[in-house]
Motif scaffolding. Structure first.
Motif, mmCIF file in Angstrom:
data_model
loop_
_atom_site.group_PDB
_atom_site.id
_atom_site.type_symbol
_atom_site.label_atom_id
_atom_site.label_comp_id
_atom_site.label_asym_id
_atom_site.label_seq_id
_atom_site.Cartn_x
_atom_site.Cartn_y
_atom_site.Cartn_z
ATOM 1 N N UNK A 3 0.846 -1.183 0.000
ATOM 2 C CA UNK A 3 0.000 0.000 0.000
ATOM 3 C C UNK A 3 0.883 1.234 0.000
ATOM 4 N N UNK A 4 0.626 2.146 -0.928
ATOM 5 C CA UNK A 4 1.393 3.378 -0.936
ATOM 6 C C UNK A 4 1.003 4.246 0.257
ATOM 7 N N UNK A 5 1.983 4.914 0.792
ATOM 8 C CA UNK A 5 1.770 5.759 1.962
ATOM 9 C C UNK A 5 1.797 7.228 1.570
ATOM 10 N N UNK A 6 1.488 8.066 2.536
ATOM 11 C CA UNK A 6 1.532 9.508 2.317
ATOM 12 C C UNK A 6 2.929 9.944 1.887
ATOM 13 N N UNK A 7 3.947 9.316 2.466
ATOM 14 C CA UNK A 7 5.322 9.671 2.122
ATOM 15 C C UNK A 7 5.615 9.435 0.644
ATOM 16 N N UNK A 8 4.934 8.469 0.036
ATOM 17 C CA UNK A 8 5.152 8.157 -1.377
ATOM 18 C C UNK A 8 4.580 9.217 -2.309
ATOM 19 N N UNK A 9 3.553 9.941 -1.868
ATOM 20 C CA UNK A 9 2.844 10.853 -2.777
ATOM 21 C C UNK A 9 2.911 12.316 -2.355
ATOM 22 N N UNK A 10 3.403 12.615 -1.166
ATOM 23 C CA UNK A 10 3.381 13.985 -0.658
ATOM 24 C C UNK A 10 4.365 14.886 -1.392
ATOM 25 N N UNK A 11 4.149 16.190 -1.277
ATOM 26 C CA UNK A 11 5.062 17.196 -1.797
ATOM 27 C C UNK A 11 5.997 17.624 -0.674
ATOM 28 N N UNK A 12 7.283 17.575 -0.928
ATOM 29 C CA UNK A 12 8.253 17.872 0.140
ATOM 30 C C UNK A 12 8.681 19.339 0.168
ATOM 31 N N UNK A 13 8.535 20.030 -0.956
ATOM 32 C CA UNK A 13 8.869 21.455 -0.982
ATOM 33 C C UNK A 13 7.615 22.245 -0.618
ATOM 34 N N UNK A 102 3.637 10.576 7.839
ATOM 35 C CA UNK A 102 4.102 10.082 6.534
ATOM 36 C C UNK A 102 3.837 8.611 6.309
ATOM 37 N N UNK A 103 3.747 7.814 7.397
ATOM 38 C CA UNK A 103 3.515 6.379 7.233
ATOM 39 C C UNK A 103 2.041 6.024 7.091
ATOM 40 N N UNK A 104 1.150 6.999 7.186
ATOM 41 C CA UNK A 104 -0.278 6.741 6.992
ATOM 42 C C UNK A 104 -0.523 6.304 5.551
ATOM 43 N N UNK A 105 -1.496 5.435 5.362
ATOM 44 C CA UNK A 105 -1.809 4.999 4.001
ATOM 45 C C UNK A 105 -2.539 6.110 3.254
ATOM 46 N N UNK A 106 -2.533 5.998 1.946
ATOM 47 C CA UNK A 106 -3.248 6.963 1.118
ATOM 48 C C UNK A 106 -4.733 6.953 1.463
ATOM 49 N N UNK A 138 -2.686 14.713 -4.904
ATOM 50 C CA UNK A 138 -1.617 13.743 -4.662
ATOM 51 C C UNK A 138 -2.190 12.360 -4.405
ATOM 52 N N UNK A 139 -3.287 12.304 -3.671
ATOM 53 C CA UNK A 139 -3.895 11.024 -3.312
ATOM 54 C C UNK A 139 -4.497 10.330 -4.529
ATOM 55 N N UNK A 140 -4.872 11.107 -5.519
ATOM 56 C CA UNK A 140 -5.472 10.516 -6.723
ATOM 57 C C UNK A 140 -4.452 9.773 -7.577
ATOM 58 N N UNK A 141 -3.169 9.928 -7.275
ATOM 59 C CA UNK A 141 -2.150 9.244 -8.076
ATOM 60 C C UNK A 141 -2.224 7.730 -7.936
ATOM 61 N N UNK A 142 -2.913 7.219 -6.904
ATOM 62 C CA UNK A 142 -3.025 5.763 -6.761
ATOM 63 C C UNK A 142 -3.831 5.163 -7.907
ATOM 64 N N UNK A 143 -4.614 5.981 -8.600
ATOM 65 C CA UNK A 143 -5.412 5.480 -9.719
ATOM 66 C C UNK A 143 -4.661 5.572 -11.042
ATOM 67 N N UNK A 144 -3.423 6.069 -10.999
ATOM 68 C CA UNK A 144 -2.628 6.171 -12.233
ATOM 69 C C UNK A 144 -1.831 4.887 -12.442
#
Length: 226
Positions: A3-13, A102-106, A138-144
């Motif tokens: 499962x992708x997490x918030x850390x995988x899709x978040x913006x860091x800047x 960051x470890x929370x799931x999408x 960002x969360x919608x990227x799981x559907x890509x």
């Protein structure tokens, strides 16, 4: 099943402001970066609150009208009036901020934003320090994901690895994220399990269940009387 997490899709800047940042500077930052909210961080880099466009608009909302009178205020508008009088981030921000780890799931992050009606949330570590920001887009990227990628995960991860099912007995078709399951399971009780696990696969939009079964193990067994 990864499962992708918030850390995988978040913006860091992340565009941030300090607690003493003036009203006008915050408005300029939102306009310049075309964002709707900005985290407020303290001297230690921890998130103290969030200022949104709605917070800034309180000043316009509570301006006197042409007669010099303020608009009527209900009992729930005390905080809104306080924001209207604020001159810096400390007075404007909503605190404590609603944040996500960051470890929370999408899925967990999506539920949080939906339940609070937010478009984004700061991402913080265990000490409250800002790590990034996650928005709805960002969360919608799981559907890509491609249909082939989704199908492979359902076949090899769900059916084979987790349920020990013969993939030749269950047919998985994926079209634009919609999964159609057909074929035959040995036990009826396994059908809803397969459907549920398929629906939980990232990128799946919907599941069409056309599965049959060999044996109905959901009916109580009749025992002969003594």
């Amino acid at each position: 099943m990864k499962r992708r997490t918030v850390e995988d899709v978040m913006t860091t800047e992340v565009v941030t402001v300090a607690e003493d940042t003036p009203f006008a500077e915050i408005a300029d930052a939102l306009a310049e970066h075309r964002i709707g909210a900005v985290p407020v961080v303290d001297d230690g880099g921890r998130v103290a609150g969030v200022v949104t466009e709605a917070d800034l608009l309180r000043k316009e909302e509570f301006k006197p009208d042409d007669t010099g009178e303020r608009p009527l205020r209900g009992r729930h508008r005390h905080h809104a009036l306080a924001k209207a009088r604020a001159v810096d981030a400390r007075g404007l921000m909503s605190a404590p901020a609603v944040t996500v780890r960051p470890e929370a799931t999408v899925a967990q992050a999506a539920r949080l934003l939906a339940s609070r009606g937010f478009k984004a949330a700061p991402v913080v570590d265990e000490s409250g320090a800002l790590r990034g920001i996650v928005a709805r887009r960002d969360l919608l990227t799981v559907f890509h994901r491609s249909d082939d990628d989704i199908r492979d995960e359902i076949v090899y991860d769900v059916l084979v690895s987790r349920l020990w099912q013969d993939p030749s007995e269950v047919h998985v078709e994926v079209h634009e994220g919609v999964v159609r399951l057909s074929g035959r399971m040995e036990l009826k009780s396994l059908v809803p399990i397969v459907v549920r696990m398929t629906a939980a696969t990232e990128g799946v939009v919907d599941v069409v269940n056309d599965l049959a079964y060999e044996h109905d193990d959901t009916r109580p067994t009749a025992y002969p009387r003594a």
